[in-house]
Write a protein that holds these residues in place. Sequence first.
Motif, PDB file in Angstrom:
ATOM      1  N   ALA A  12       8.685  -1.965   3.643  1.00 54.43           N
ATOM      2  CA  ALA A  12       7.806  -2.357   2.535  1.00 54.43           C
ATOM      3  C   ALA A  12       6.939  -1.173   2.105  1.00 54.43           C
ATOM      4  N   SER A  13       6.523  -1.208   0.876  1.00 57.74           N
ATOM      5  CA  SER A  13       5.648  -0.158   0.367  1.00 57.74           C
ATOM      6  C   SER A  13       4.296  -0.238   1.066  1.00 57.74           C
ATOM      7  N   ILE A  14       3.647   0.897   1.139  1.00 59.40           N
ATOM      8  CA  ILE A  14       2.344   0.951   1.810  1.00 59.40           C
ATOM      9  C   ILE A  14       1.274   0.414   0.869  1.00 59.40           C
ATOM     10  N   PRO A  15       0.507  -0.605   1.301  1.00 59.73           N
ATOM     11  CA  PRO A  15      -0.553  -1.144   0.436  1.00 59.73           C
ATOM     12  C   PRO A  15      -1.560  -0.060   0.069  1.00 59.73           C
ATOM     13  N   GLN A  16      -1.987  -0.069  -1.187  1.00 59.01           N
ATOM     14  CA  GLN A  16      -2.919   0.938  -1.677  1.00 59.01           C
ATOM     15  C   GLN A  16      -4.195   0.272  -2.189  1.00 59.01           C
ATOM     16  N   PRO A  17      -5.359   0.894  -1.941  1.00 53.51           N
ATOM     17  CA  PRO A  17      -6.602   0.343  -2.488  1.00 53.51           C
ATOM     18  C   PRO A  17      -6.634   0.473  -4.003  1.00 53.51           C
ATOM     19  N   LEU A  18      -7.426  -0.347  -4.625  1.00 50.95           N
ATOM     20  CA  LEU A  18      -7.524  -0.365  -6.080  1.00 50.95           C
ATOM     21  C   LEU A  18      -8.326   0.835  -6.561  1.00 50.95           C
ATOM     22  N   ASP A  19      -7.881   1.407  -7.650  1.00 49.46           N
ATOM     23  CA  ASP A  19      -8.625   2.511  -8.266  1.00 49.46           C
ATOM     24  C   ASP A  19      -9.962   1.968  -8.773  1.00 49.46           C
ATOM     25  N   ARG A  20     -11.044   2.591  -8.379  1.00 47.27           N
ATOM     26  CA  ARG A  20     -12.373   2.090  -8.757  1.00 47.27           C
ATOM     27  C   ARG A  20     -12.595   2.089 -10.269  1.00 47.27           C
ATOM     28  N   ILE A  48      -7.631  -7.333   0.962  1.00 48.43           N
ATOM     29  CA  ILE A  48      -7.153  -7.348   2.340  1.00 48.43           C
ATOM     30  C   ILE A  48      -7.462  -6.018   3.029  1.00 48.43           C
ATOM     31  N   LEU A  49      -7.253  -4.924   2.306  1.00 43.58           N
ATOM     32  CA  LEU A  49      -7.568  -3.609   2.871  1.00 43.58           C
ATOM     33  C   LEU A  49      -9.062  -3.486   3.155  1.00 43.58           C
ATOM     34  N   GLU A  50      -9.875  -4.015   2.261  1.00 45.66           N
ATOM     35  CA  GLU A  50     -11.327  -3.975   2.464  1.00 45.66           C
ATOM     36  C   GLU A  50     -11.716  -4.725   3.738  1.00 45.66           C
ATOM     37  N   ILE A  93      -6.915 -10.198  10.398  1.00 44.95           N
ATOM     38  CA  ILE A  93      -6.387 -10.212   9.029  1.00 44.95           C
ATOM     39  C   ILE A  93      -5.449 -11.397   8.833  1.00 44.95           C
ATOM     40  N   ALA A  94      -4.581 -11.627   9.809  1.00 45.09           N
ATOM     41  CA  ALA A  94      -3.637 -12.742   9.711  1.00 45.09           C
ATOM     42  C   ALA A  94      -4.369 -14.074   9.656  1.00 45.09           C
ATOM     43  N   ALA A  95      -5.397 -14.244  10.485  1.00 42.79           N
ATOM     44  CA  ALA A  95      -6.133 -15.506  10.526  1.00 42.79           C
ATOM     45  C   ALA A  95      -6.973 -15.711   9.273  1.00 42.79           C
ATOM     46  N   THR A  96      -7.553 -14.638   8.755  1.00 42.51           N
ATOM     47  CA  THR A  96      -8.438 -14.749   7.587  1.00 42.51           C
ATOM     48  C   THR A  96      -7.669 -15.109   6.324  1.00 42.51           C
ATOM     49  N   PHE A  97      -6.515 -14.497   6.128  1.00 40.31           N
ATOM     50  CA  PHE A  97      -5.782 -14.677   4.870  1.00 40.31           C
ATOM     51  C   PHE A  97      -4.470 -15.436   5.019  1.00 40.31           C
ATOM     52  N   GLY A  98      -4.175 -15.930   6.213  1.00 36.32           N
ATOM     53  CA  GLY A  98      -2.954 -16.690   6.401  1.00 36.32           C
ATOM     54  C   GLY A  98      -1.693 -15.857   6.262  1.00 36.32           C
ATOM     55  N   LEU A  99      -1.732 -14.611   6.748  1.00 34.83           N
ATOM     56  CA  LEU A  99      -0.595 -13.707   6.619  1.00 34.83           C
ATOM     57  C   LEU A  99       0.288 -13.749   7.864  1.00 34.83           C
ATOM     58  N   HIS A 100       1.537 -13.348   7.694  1.00 37.83           N
ATOM     59  CA  HIS A 100       2.435 -13.174   8.834  1.00 37.83           C
ATOM     60  C   HIS A 100       1.915 -11.993   9.656  1.00 37.83           C
ATOM     61  N   ASP A 125       3.320  -9.501  11.063  1.00 41.41           N
ATOM     62  CA  ASP A 125       3.880  -8.197  10.669  1.00 41.41           C
ATOM     63  C   ASP A 125       3.217  -7.676   9.402  1.00 41.41           C
ATOM     64  N   THR A 126       2.965  -8.589   8.445  1.00 43.93           N
ATOM     65  CA  THR A 126       2.291  -8.193   7.204  1.00 43.93           C
ATOM     66  C   THR A 126       0.865  -7.755   7.485  1.00 43.93           C
ATOM     67  N   ALA A 127       0.185  -8.503   8.350  1.00 49.35           N
ATOM     68  CA  ALA A 127      -1.191  -8.153   8.707  1.00 49.35           C
ATOM     69  C   ALA A 127      -1.243  -6.779   9.371  1.00 49.35           C
ATOM     70  N   GLN A 128      -0.268  -6.483  10.216  1.00 47.53           N
ATOM     71  CA  GLN A 128      -0.218  -5.174  10.874  1.00 47.53           C
ATOM     72  C   GLN A 128      -0.033  -4.057   9.851  1.00 47.53           C
ATOM     73  N   ARG A 129       0.801  -4.331   8.857  1.00 47.25           N
ATOM     74  CA  ARG A 129       1.048  -3.331   7.819  1.00 47.25           C
ATOM     75  C   ARG A 129      -0.243  -3.015   7.062  1.00 47.25           C
ATOM     76  N   TYR A 130      -1.042  -4.047   6.759  1.00 45.94           N
ATOM     77  CA  TYR A 130      -2.308  -3.819   6.055  1.00 45.94           C
ATOM     78  C   TYR A 130      -3.312  -3.089   6.939  1.00 45.94           C
ATOM     79  N   ALA A 131      -3.368  -3.469   8.209  1.00 44.07           N
ATOM     80  CA  ALA A 131      -4.305  -2.800   9.119  1.00 44.07           C
ATOM     81  C   ALA A 131      -3.963  -1.324   9.257  1.00 44.07           C
ATOM     82  N   ASP A 132      -2.679  -1.025   9.394  1.00 43.37           N
ATOM     83  CA  ASP A 132      -2.269   0.382   9.508  1.00 43.37           C
ATOM     84  C   ASP A 132      -2.581   1.140   8.217  1.00 43.37           C
ATOM     85  N   ALA A 133      -2.284   0.526   7.076  1.00 37.09           N
ATOM     86  CA  ALA A 133      -2.511   1.193   5.793  1.00 37.09           C
ATOM     87  C   ALA A 133      -3.990   1.468   5.568  1.00 37.09           C
TER      88      ALA A 133
END
Length: 376
Positions: A209-217, A337-339, A352-359, A361-369
């Motif tokens: 999957a693509s690496i999640p990116q923060p929003l441009d301010r 999610i990144l925030e 992250i998984a508990a807060t937003f109901g994510l799988h 593996d998805t939560a790990q991807r966001y934490a790493d990103a």
Amino acid sequence: MWAGDEPRLAWLAYLSEAAERLAEAEGWSSDLRYQVAQTLQALVAGTLPGLAVKASDVDRLRGRGRNVTRARQVLRFLDLLDDDRPDRADAWLRERTKGLAPAIQMEIIAWAQALRSGGGRMRAKSDLTWRHYVADVVDAAHQWSERYGSLREVTRDDVITVLSAPRPGDGHNLVTALRSLFSFLKRDRRAFRNPTSRLPRRLTRRPVASIPQPLDRSVMDEIGVARESPTAWLVVVLAAHHALTPNPIRLLRLEHLDLTGRRMQVADQARFIDDLTLTALIDYLAYRQTRWPRTANPHLLLSQQTAHHDGPTSRWWVRHAARLRSATLDALRCDRILEEALAQGHRDPLHIAATFGLHPDTAQRYADAAFDTARA
């Protein structure tokens, strides 16, 4: 009008009474009620009282100030509609499978119809999903039609060859569609084996999957513009604060909200309603009540169309309702999610998984990103 024609007058009164009951139940506007009344008058003028009416005859009444869709609904409500219109989905399906070997075409049509209606251990798929499944499978089916008369002849090597060939997108949709097709054929005893079982992992693994990116301010200013509309602001809050995608947003129902207890049910997860969300909900509900005071639609978000029946809005409508120019709801969700991941101070995918109901593996991807981006 029709003075002395008691049967026709009684027929109009009968239809009008049913229309009024539907109007009250579904909260039709005064304009819609007028349009339906005009359509029913035209219908009564050209049909025999008391007999079932063909949907094609109702459609011929289209015109300014009329609403044939709701007129059909009135007749269907009274069990007086003979829907003789061709099934558009069936016509699309037969056109899409044209040119296949006859037996293969019928096997795919049977599978597609099962996807549409569900049954057994197969859940009904949305119109968009089953069409995508068929479109993904048809190209491979054309190749097999050149050699085989039935899909029961397709081998595991044939499937591997198809999956190994370059194709648009990430290719995983084709894996899912083929597995669904051959599982159905075996379960329905149309095939003796499932050639998609035990495929090489390299062919079935999801692409990275693509690496999640923060929003441009720089796009934050346009989010503030959404405050001018109760609908837009609520959608933005649900996406940017609760990290919801358009689908759960559109499926939220009034019964899912407990404003007093500050709880909101999203799928099988209860979310806390903070002050920001509470204010957005209260403002929108006030607008909703003023705009559609008679609606019976149980969904939270309404459009001009859905206010008059009980279905949800579309994903496209939710995205459009946010009134964003360059940012997207998906980008707002990703940024949120990144925030949250960064706010923990360390990699905590379970939070992250508990807060937003994510799988997980998805939560790990966001934490790493989140932490890789912060370190960069």
